[in-house]
Scaffold this motif. Sequence first.
Motif, PDB file in Angstrom:
ATOM      1  N   GLY A 165       0.812  -1.208   0.000  1.00  0.00           N
ATOM      2  CA  GLY A 165       0.000   0.000   0.000  1.00  0.00           C
ATOM      3  C   GLY A 165       0.845   1.258   0.000  1.00  0.00           C
ATOM      4  N   ALA A 166       1.992   1.202   0.663  1.00  0.00           N
ATOM      5  CA  ALA A 166       2.887   2.356   0.755  1.00  0.00           C
ATOM      6  C   ALA A 166       3.801   2.483  -0.460  1.00  0.00           C
ATOM      7  N   PHE A 167       4.089   1.364  -1.100  1.00  0.00           N
ATOM      8  CA  PHE A 167       5.031   1.349  -2.216  1.00  0.00           C
ATOM      9  C   PHE A 167       4.390   0.675  -3.425  1.00  0.00           C
ATOM     10  N   GLY A 168       4.110   1.452  -4.443  1.00  0.00           N
ATOM     11  CA  GLY A 168       3.458   0.932  -5.642  1.00  0.00           C
ATOM     12  C   GLY A 168       4.407   0.834  -6.814  1.00  0.00           C
ATOM     13  N   ASN A 169       3.851   0.400  -7.938  1.00  0.00           N
ATOM     14  CA  ASN A 169       4.593   0.302  -9.187  1.00  0.00           C
ATOM     15  C   ASN A 169       5.872  -0.512  -9.001  1.00  0.00           C
ATOM     16  N   MET A 170       5.728  -1.676  -8.382  1.00  0.00           N
ATOM     17  CA  MET A 170       6.879  -2.510  -8.029  1.00  0.00           C
ATOM     18  C   MET A 170       7.433  -3.267  -9.227  1.00  0.00           C
ATOM     19  N   THR A 171       8.743  -3.251  -9.315  1.00  0.00           N
ATOM     20  CA  THR A 171       9.454  -4.210 -10.143  1.00  0.00           C
ATOM     21  C   THR A 171      10.399  -4.956  -9.211  1.00  0.00           C
ATOM     22  N   PHE A 172      10.534  -6.225  -9.446  1.00  0.00           N
ATOM     23  CA  PHE A 172      11.245  -7.114  -8.537  1.00  0.00           C
ATOM     24  C   PHE A 172      12.100  -8.052  -9.362  1.00  0.00           C
ATOM     25  N   LYS A 173      13.364  -8.148  -8.995  1.00  0.00           N
ATOM     26  CA  LYS A 173      14.279  -9.034  -9.716  1.00  0.00           C
ATOM     27  C   LYS A 173      14.974  -9.958  -8.734  1.00  0.00           C
ATOM     28  N   ILE A 174      14.920 -11.249  -9.018  1.00  0.00           N
ATOM     29  CA  ILE A 174      15.657 -12.235  -8.226  1.00  0.00           C
ATOM     30  C   ILE A 174      17.044 -12.375  -8.843  1.00  0.00           C
TER      31      ILE A 174
END
Length: 150
Positions: free
Chosen positions: A67-76
Amino acid sequence: MNDIPAIAEHNRRVVEHFLAGTHAPDLSGLSVIDETVDPSIRGYGFPGGLDPVDLESYKQFFRVFRGAFGNMTFKIHSLVADAHHVAARFEVHVDHVAPFAGIQPDGRRVVFEGMALYGMKDGRIVRTWLQIDQLSLLQQIGAVPVARAA
């Protein structure tokens, strides 16, 4: 399953599925947590003092953070598994869109790295030890001043 390599591979796939769901650009549901996390879950090292103590508080962490942090991109960057644990090293990019840790959002893009160790039992996550670069996160959202070189 008595075959340790097969158990390790199954554990790796469970965590990979969990991470793909909980870190998707749009967290529309938390069903992946019900699919992959044991009700006895305990978490350690979560930002904001939000260490989960059960399945509902585990879901609540994701609700609050996402809710506090949007537009997430995530890389493993790496994912390593054995019969009892899965370790993940990752990078997260998010926009600060709502208050977090008492800090009002300014929409800035925040980038941080982290690692998690997942304890596994019967193909489900039962423990999460999370270590993210909290100092960098807090500096980027303005909660902690950035030290200036002399």
